[in-house]
Design a protein around this motif. Sequence first.
Motif, PDB file in Angstrom:
ATOM      1  N   ALA A  18       0.669  -1.245  -0.039  1.00 32.67           N
ATOM      2  CA  ALA A  18       0.110  -0.001  -0.094  1.00 32.67           C
ATOM      3  C   ALA A  18       0.835   1.339  -0.229  1.00 32.67           C
ATOM      4  CB  ALA A  18      -0.810   0.020   1.159  1.00 32.67           C
ATOM      5  N   ALA A  19       1.956   1.114   0.630  1.00 26.79           N
ATOM      6  CA  ALA A  19       2.820   2.525   0.697  1.00 26.79           C
ATOM      7  C   ALA A  19       3.342   3.200  -0.481  1.00 26.79           C
ATOM      8  CB  ALA A  19       3.968   2.311   1.708  1.00 26.79           C
ATOM      9  N   LEU A  20       3.381   1.946  -1.631  1.00 24.79           N
ATOM     10  CA  LEU A  20       3.982   2.401  -2.741  1.00 24.79           C
ATOM     11  C   LEU A  20       2.885   2.764  -3.747  1.00 24.79           C
ATOM     12  CD1 LEU A  20       6.298  -0.844  -3.118  1.00 24.79           C
ATOM     13  CD2 LEU A  20       6.933   1.403  -2.534  1.00 24.79           C
ATOM     14  N   CYS A  21       1.803   2.883  -3.351  1.00 19.91           N
ATOM     15  CA  CYS A  21       0.623   3.252  -4.487  1.00 19.91           C
ATOM     16  C   CYS A  21       0.807   4.754  -4.724  1.00 19.91           C
ATOM     17  CB  CYS A  21      -0.713   2.964  -3.999  1.00 19.91           C
ATOM     18  SG  CYS A  21      -1.219   1.461  -4.635  1.00 19.91           S
ATOM     19  N   PRO A  22       0.814   5.608  -3.925  1.00 24.24           N
ATOM     20  CA  PRO A  22       0.901   7.008  -4.047  1.00 24.24           C
ATOM     21  C   PRO A  22       2.042   7.348  -5.035  1.00 24.24           C
ATOM     22  CG  PRO A  22       0.736   6.770  -1.724  1.00 24.24           C
ATOM     23  CD  PRO A  22       0.935   5.310  -2.163  1.00 24.24           C
ATOM     24  N   ALA A  23       3.158   6.705  -5.428  1.00 21.09           N
ATOM     25  CA  ALA A  23       4.188   7.091  -6.066  1.00 21.09           C
ATOM     26  C   ALA A  23       3.464   6.614  -7.500  1.00 21.09           C
ATOM     27  CB  ALA A  23       5.334   6.101  -5.841  1.00 21.09           C
ATOM     28  N   ALA A  24       2.426   5.838  -7.786  1.00 21.83           N
ATOM     29  CA  ALA A  24       2.063   5.440  -8.952  1.00 21.83           C
ATOM     30  C   ALA A  24       1.120   6.677  -9.760  1.00 21.83           C
ATOM     31  CB  ALA A  24       1.190   4.273  -8.948  1.00 21.83           C
ATOM     32  N   THR A  25       0.767   7.615  -8.855  1.00 22.04           N
ATOM     33  CA  THR A  25      -0.030   8.658  -9.149  1.00 22.04           C
ATOM     34  C   THR A  25       0.721   9.691 -10.067  1.00 22.04           C
ATOM     35  OG1 THR A  25      -1.147   8.488  -6.977  1.00 22.04           O
ATOM     36  CG2 THR A  25      -1.353  10.579  -8.381  1.00 22.04           C
ATOM     37  N   GLY A  26       0.195   9.736 -11.199  1.00 26.74           N
ATOM     38  CA  GLY A  26       0.624  10.560 -12.446  1.00 26.74           C
ATOM     39  C   GLY A  26       1.483  10.156 -13.298  1.00 26.74           C
ATOM     40  N   LEU A  27       1.777   8.887 -13.337  1.00 27.60           N
ATOM     41  CA  LEU A  27       2.441   8.072 -14.250  1.00 27.60           C
ATOM     42  C   LEU A  27       1.530   7.495 -15.606  1.00 27.60           C
ATOM     43  CD1 LEU A  27       4.530   5.550 -11.632  1.00 27.60           C
ATOM     44  CD2 LEU A  27       5.277   7.565 -12.987  1.00 27.60           C
ATOM     45  N   ARG A  28       0.418   7.945 -15.696  1.00 21.99           N
ATOM     46  CA  ARG A  28      -0.564   7.387 -16.702  1.00 21.99           C
ATOM     47  C   ARG A  28      -0.465   5.956 -16.824  1.00 21.99           C
ATOM     48  NH1 ARG A  28       1.511  11.221 -21.166  1.00 21.99           N
ATOM     49  NH2 ARG A  28       0.401   9.617 -22.365  1.00 21.99           N
ATOM     50  N   LEU A  29      -0.389   4.873 -15.596  1.00 22.15           N
ATOM     51  CA  LEU A  29      -0.736   3.905 -15.682  1.00 22.15           C
ATOM     52  C   LEU A  29      -2.091   3.566 -15.003  1.00 22.15           C
ATOM     53  CD1 LEU A  29       2.843   2.654 -14.124  1.00 22.15           C
ATOM     54  CD2 LEU A  29       2.033   3.265 -16.566  1.00 22.15           C
ATOM     55  N   SER A  30      -2.645   2.359 -15.548  1.00 21.81           N
ATOM     56  CA  SER A  30      -3.841   2.088 -14.957  1.00 21.81           C
ATOM     57  C   SER A  30      -3.271   1.238 -13.711  1.00 21.81           C
ATOM     58  CB  SER A  30      -4.811   1.354 -15.737  1.00 21.81           C
ATOM     59  OG  SER A  30      -5.920   0.827 -15.339  1.00 21.81           O
ATOM     60  N   SER A  31      -3.464   1.695 -12.409  1.00 25.14           N
ATOM     61  CA  SER A  31      -2.649   1.083 -11.197  1.00 25.14           C
ATOM     62  C   SER A  31      -3.900   0.708 -10.051  1.00 25.14           C
ATOM     63  CB  SER A  31      -1.670   1.948 -10.656  1.00 25.14           C
ATOM     64  OG  SER A  31      -0.661   2.186 -11.429  1.00 25.14           O
ATOM     65  N   ILE A  32      -3.448  -0.484  -9.704  1.00 24.53           N
ATOM     66  CA  ILE A  32      -4.358  -1.113  -8.509  1.00 24.53           C
ATOM     67  C   ILE A  32      -3.390  -1.577  -7.455  1.00 24.53           C
ATOM     68  CG2 ILE A  32      -6.395  -1.638  -9.985  1.00 24.53           C
ATOM     69  CD1 ILE A  32      -5.686  -4.478  -9.556  1.00 24.53           C
ATOM     70  N   ARG A  33      -3.870  -1.756  -6.376  1.00 21.16           N
ATOM     71  CA  ARG A  33      -3.237  -2.463  -5.278  1.00 21.16           C
ATOM     72  C   ARG A  33      -3.779  -3.878  -5.156  1.00 21.16           C
ATOM     73  NH1 ARG A  33      -3.355  -2.775   0.517  1.00 21.16           N
ATOM     74  NH2 ARG A  33      -4.996  -1.147   0.518  1.00 21.16           N
ATOM     75  N   LYS A  34      -3.106  -4.872  -4.852  1.00 18.67           N
ATOM     76  CA  LYS A  34      -3.741  -6.230  -4.653  1.00 18.67           C
ATOM     77  C   LYS A  34      -2.785  -6.880  -3.547  1.00 18.67           C
ATOM     78  CE  LYS A  34      -5.795  -8.697  -7.052  1.00 18.67           C
ATOM     79  NZ  LYS A  34      -7.226  -9.190  -6.657  1.00 18.67           N
ATOM     80  N   ASN A  35      -3.583  -7.915  -2.802  1.00 24.11           N
ATOM     81  CA  ASN A  35      -2.814  -8.782  -1.872  1.00 24.11           C
ATOM     82  C   ASN A  35      -1.766  -9.678  -2.570  1.00 24.11           C
ATOM     83  OD1 ASN A  35      -3.949  -7.432   0.375  1.00 24.11           O
ATOM     84  ND2 ASN A  35      -5.842  -8.837   0.196  1.00 24.11           N
ATOM     85  N   LEU A  36      -0.775  -9.770  -2.031  1.00 24.17           N
ATOM     86  CA  LEU A  36      -0.001 -10.635  -2.705  1.00 24.17           C
ATOM     87  C   LEU A  36      -0.648 -12.309  -2.925  1.00 24.17           C
ATOM     88  CD1 LEU A  36       2.738 -11.034  -3.946  1.00 24.17           C
ATOM     89  CD2 LEU A  36       3.837 -11.645  -1.945  1.00 24.17           C
ATOM     90  N   ARG A  37      -1.452 -12.656  -2.204  1.00 25.30           N
ATOM     91  CA  ARG A  37      -1.991 -13.853  -2.300  1.00 25.30           C
ATOM     92  C   ARG A  37      -3.097 -14.028  -3.617  1.00 25.30           C
ATOM     93  NH1 ARG A  37      -3.678 -11.850   2.525  1.00 25.30           N
ATOM     94  NH2 ARG A  37      -5.857 -11.432   2.719  1.00 25.30           N
TER      95      ARG A  37
END
Length: 179
Positions: free
Chosen positions: A152-171
């Motif tokens: 979760a802590a890495l998600c904010p860094a994806a903002t603005g990259l123009r990627l379709s980004s989601i967070r998932k559980n590793l499982r």
Amino acid sequence: MLRRAGSWENWRADAARFPAAVRGKALDGWAGEQWLDIRQWDTLRPILAERFATCKAKGFDAVDPDNMDGYANASGFPLTAADQLLFNRRVADLAHSLGLAVGLKNDLEQITELQPSFDFAVNESCVQWKECAMLRPFVTAGKPVFHVEYRAALCPAATGLRLSSIRKNLRLDAFRAPC
């Protein structure tokens, strides 16, 4: 649909169709999975064609073949970057011949050469591994990049990259949250 194209899995219904001669070293951390000798296209093509045709028959619009970077791993075969480019393009052409879109997963080192052959990219953890900039050829070409982070802590860094980004559980359970 996520199915392996560059590796063999012993639990797949079609596992017996892969001769031992095309199966190489085990994938580190993935029990029951081995790299494939991607140079043996005449052996692999009919198996992959059947997998993709099954996807098409089930109504899928696209396929997401995985492990498309055997040349960059200890595969057990003397694979070259040229071998990988040829295989990846053949996989893309095969999917397109069946009317399916195809995504590039892995092989970021050859993304500039491969982007024209693929319709989208799929990436896991580009923020964590500091490789999001490598996905620019798809973004610049106006092609989608579907990206997942598991922390979760890495998600904010994806903002603005123009990627379709989601967070998932590793499982890989049902949980998903937008980044």
